[in-house]
Design an enzyme around this catalytic site. Structure first.
Site, short mmCIF file in Angstrom:
data_model
loop_
_atom_site.label_atom_id
_atom_site.label_comp_id
_atom_site.label_asym_id
_atom_site.label_seq_id
_atom_site.Cartn_x
_atom_site.Cartn_y
_atom_site.Cartn_z
N TYR A 98 -8.31 12.48 1.73
CA TYR A 98 -9.28 12.54 2.93
C TYR A 98 -9.39 14.01 3.06
CZ TYR A 98 -10.74 8.05 4.68
OH TYR A 98 -11.37 6.81 4.82
N LYS A 127 2.08 4.91 -4.62
CA LYS A 127 1.73 4.66 -6.12
C LYS A 127 2.62 5.80 -6.59
CE LYS A 127 -0.61 2.60 -9.43
NZ LYS A 127 -0.67 1.43 -9.55
N ASP A 148 -0.69 -1.64 -5.12
CA ASP A 148 -1.52 -2.52 -6.05
C ASP A 148 -1.02 -4.02 -5.70
OD1 ASP A 148 0.20 -1.36 -7.39
OD2 ASP A 148 -0.86 -1.91 -9.25
N ASP A 200 -6.69 3.62 4.75
CA ASP A 200 -8.06 3.20 5.08
C ASP A 200 -8.37 1.83 4.46
OD1 ASP A 200 -10.64 3.71 5.87
OD2 ASP A 200 -11.06 4.57 4.03
#
Ligand code: NAI
Length: 337
Positions: A127, A174, A207, A231
């Site tokens: 971001y 992740k 995920d 987000d």
């Protein structure tokens, strides 16, 4: 003698923003909230204005008042426009994005037992918008993760959990692929977690987290995420309880706070009197609690819940056919009833 009411910056926003903002003001006024409003318009940040945020009347107003209630702002896609939302969060160092996700009575959800808090780091990650063209046809976008920001958001989440009696925090990451950046994020959280032994801490890959959320969301209590995963996952969470029109949010820093709905300016329904103001009304309740007007917030929440229980004046997004204004009048009726 009664004390002067606090002054709050009001940003009506774009699209459905003015509709949901005026609905929220009606409810707050009917509930007797003690607030003086300072209304300011926000315009897309283009060119030089982006380099001189101090001059921006929106930023100046929030610096003065420290608290803002904000409608959604449109960010035009493409080059030349920066997101005002992102600029406000960065400029005012609103490092914590806080979104409680709970079902409302009678709104269909397969998961009536969800009671989730999404805590999202708000200032860095992809971001940061640090992108450049390496050579034509190749673009590089930089993901920035720092020890300072990761530790700060972890502290916010754990301190909130302790205060609110929350039992579990799951860090979402992740790090199996982004070993350095997400690895640092996790390392900082683990350090903070050691100081909160009463809170069960776990880590879940993003995920897998998404799959778990649509299958068994009740297993989560507080989710702690970097900016981009936050987000995406927070919109997923809104979907679990009936959609974007229902979920409130707050952007919080050491000095300033902006309260806003999770949803955007919804250009597809703007001006059609179909917008659901629930998310902004609930965001205003978070704001009232922040300002110490908890009793007023509780009464508004109770009136809103009763309106949903009765199911008579709901907006289209939740299966009714009432206009924004009729729904708002029904909430006010419950407040005064
Ligand atoms: P969106 O949230 O505006 O709309 C997505 C879908 O949800 C649309 O079908 C819309 O009609 C529906 N929806 C949203 N809020 C609703 C409400 N209160 N009542 C009933 N239905 C509602 O997302 P989208 O279309 O991706 O974004 C539109 C614009 O909003 C973009 O310019 C985006 O940058 C901006 N945006 C601004 C945000 C903010 O100011 N915090 C947050 C998200 C998007």
């Amino acid at each position: 003698m009664t004390a002067t009411p606090p002054v709050v910056t009001l940003i009506p926003g774009d699209g459905i923003g003015p509709e949901v903002t005026s609905a929220t003001l009606r409810v707050l006024e009917a509930a007797g909230a003690r607030i003086g409003w300072e209304e300011v318009a926000a315009k897309p940040i283009v060119g030089r204005r982006a380099e001189d945020p101090q001059a921006d009347p929106v930023i100046a107003s929030i610096r003065r008042n420290r608290v803002a209630l904000k409608g959604p702002l449109t960010t035009p896609v493409g080059t030349g426009h920066r997101s005002i939302n992102v600029a406000l969060r960065r400029e005012l160092d609103l490092y914590a994005n806080f979104r409680p996700v709970r079902p409302l009575p009678s709104v269909p959800t397969p998961f009536p037992a969800i009671d989730l808090i999404v805590v999202r780091e708000n200032t860095e990650d992809l971001y940061a918008g640090l992108e450049h063209i390496v050579v034509p046809g190749v673009v590089e976008s930089l993901k920035i993760i720092t020890e300072r920001a990761s530790t700060r958001i972890a502290r916010f989440a754990f301190e909130y959990a302790r205060r609110a009696g929350r039992k579990k925090i799951a860090a979402v990451h992740k790090a199996n692929i982004m070993k350095l950046s997400d690895g640092l994020f996790l390392e900082c959280i683990r350090q903070v977690a050691r100081g909160f032994p009463e809170i069960e801490y776990r880590e879940v890959i993003v995920d897998n987290c998404c799959m778990q959320l649509v299958m068994r969301p009740q297993q989560f209590d507080v989710l702690l995420l970097e900016n981009l995963y936050g987000d995406i996952v927070s919109d997923l969470c809104a979907g679990l309880v009936g959609g974007l029109g229902l979920v409130p949010g707050a952007n919080i820093g050491e000095t300033y706070a902006i309260f806003e709905a999770v949803h955007g300016s919804a250009p597809d329904i703007a001006g059609k009197h179909q917008a659901n103001p629930t998310a902004l009304i609930l965001s205003a309740c978070l704001m009232l609690k922040h300002l110490g007007q908890t009793e007023v917030a509780d009464r508004i929440e109770a009136a809103l819940y009763r309106t949903y229980e009765r199911r008579r004046h709901l907006t289209r997004d939740v299966g009714g056919d009432a206009s924004t204004e009729d729904f708002t009048s029904a909430v006010i009726g419950e407040l005064q009833g």
